[in-house]
Write a protein that holds these residues in place. Structure first.
Motif, PDB file in Angstrom:
ATOM      1  N   LEU A   6      17.752  -9.645  60.439  1.00 57.74           N
ATOM      2  CA  LEU A   6      17.275  -8.536  59.604  1.00 57.74           C
ATOM      3  C   LEU A   6      17.432  -8.823  58.202  1.00 57.74           C
ATOM      4  O   LEU A   6      16.808  -8.184  57.166  1.00 57.74           O
ATOM      5  CB  LEU A   6      17.841  -7.280  59.961  1.00 57.74           C
ATOM      6  N   GLU A   7      18.525  -9.803  57.772  1.00 55.36           N
ATOM      7  CA  GLU A   7      18.795  -9.584  56.321  1.00 55.36           C
ATOM      8  C   GLU A   7      17.604 -10.129  55.122  1.00 55.36           C
ATOM      9  O   GLU A   7      17.558  -9.669  54.425  1.00 55.36           O
ATOM     10  CB  GLU A   7      19.810 -10.428  56.022  1.00 55.36           C
ATOM     11  N   VAL A  54      18.008  -8.024  49.781  1.00 51.82           N
ATOM     12  CA  VAL A  54      17.868  -7.874  48.526  1.00 51.82           C
ATOM     13  C   VAL A  54      16.857  -8.656  48.092  1.00 51.82           C
ATOM     14  O   VAL A  54      16.758 -10.074  48.822  1.00 51.82           O
ATOM     15  CB  VAL A  54      19.018  -8.274  47.549  1.00 51.82           C
ATOM     16  N   ARG A  55      15.871  -8.320  47.141  1.00 47.80           N
ATOM     17  CA  ARG A  55      14.708  -9.287  46.747  1.00 47.80           C
ATOM     18  C   ARG A  55      14.914  -9.579  45.508  1.00 47.80           C
ATOM     19  O   ARG A  55      15.577  -8.940  44.602  1.00 47.80           O
ATOM     20  CB  ARG A  55      13.583  -8.560  46.490  1.00 47.80           C
ATOM     21  N   GLU A 109      10.362 -12.413  43.759  1.00 47.73           N
ATOM     22  CA  GLU A 109       9.778 -12.026  45.023  1.00 47.73           C
ATOM     23  C   GLU A 109       8.959 -10.529  44.685  1.00 47.73           C
ATOM     24  O   GLU A 109       7.927 -10.305  45.135  1.00 47.73           O
ATOM     25  CB  GLU A 109      10.666 -11.970  45.937  1.00 47.73           C
ATOM     26  N   TYR A 110       9.725  -9.988  43.938  1.00 48.28           N
ATOM     27  CA  TYR A 110       9.119  -8.420  43.641  1.00 48.28           C
ATOM     28  C   TYR A 110       7.745  -8.703  42.890  1.00 48.28           C
ATOM     29  O   TYR A 110       6.857  -7.999  43.070  1.00 48.28           O
ATOM     30  CB  TYR A 110      10.328  -7.732  42.632  1.00 48.28           C
ATOM     31  N   LEU A 111       7.769  -9.573  41.751  1.00 51.25           N
ATOM     32  CA  LEU A 111       6.792  -9.647  40.842  1.00 51.25           C
ATOM     33  C   LEU A 111       5.493 -10.245  41.823  1.00 51.25           C
ATOM     34  O   LEU A 111       4.497  -9.825  41.432  1.00 51.25           O
ATOM     35  CB  LEU A 111       7.141 -10.436  39.742  1.00 51.25           C
ATOM     36  N   ALA A 112       5.654 -11.103  42.584  1.00 53.65           N
ATOM     37  CA  ALA A 112       4.788 -11.684  43.420  1.00 53.65           C
ATOM     38  C   ALA A 112       4.246 -10.765  44.213  1.00 53.65           C
ATOM     39  O   ALA A 112       3.019 -10.718  44.453  1.00 53.65           O
ATOM     40  CB  ALA A 112       5.227 -12.952  44.243  1.00 53.65           C
TER      41      ALA A 112
END
Length: 123
Positions: free
Chosen positions: A47-48, A53-54, A58-61
């Protein structure tokens, strides 16, 4: 799984909770959360990548993907509106197939509550 003979701490913990009267789904979720909290546990490894944490990239994508999807939705709505208006203006487009309003209304472009409040204040 319990009959297989191997030690399955998550399944055992969930099974015990169910026997004590807990809801099966809630018991399983609690047991998995407890396993994820233990370093080196197989559940944590599983599940990690999903819950961890992103990175900023990854967040911007994901943000770009969401914004692009919203822009495409708005673009398709504009196209549908154009063709619907063109079909109604004169008999020139009577054979033109226009997008159904019911199919377009299936896509919901919801605003968060704080943005809805700000839009309401501006109107």
């Amino acid at each position: 799984m319990l009959a297989a003979g191997e030690a399955k701490p998550v399944v055992n913990a969930a099974y015990t909770s169910v026997l004590e009267g807990d809801e099966p789904e809630a018991a399983l979720v609690r047991a998995i959360k407890a396993a994820v909290a233990q370093p080196g546990n197989v559940w944590r490894q599983l599940l990690e990548p999903v819950t961890g944490v992103r990175t900023e990239s990854e967040y911007l994508a994901q943000l770009r993907c969401t914004l692009d999807a919203r822009a495409q939705t708005r673009d398709w709505r504009k196209r549908a509106k154009f063709w619907k208006r063109a079909a109604r203006e004169d008999g020139r487009h009577t054979d033109t197939v226009t997008p159904s309003a019911s199919a377009i209304s299936d896509v919901v472009d919801a605003l968060p509550q704080d943005r809805r409040e700000r839009v309401g204040e501006m109107m």
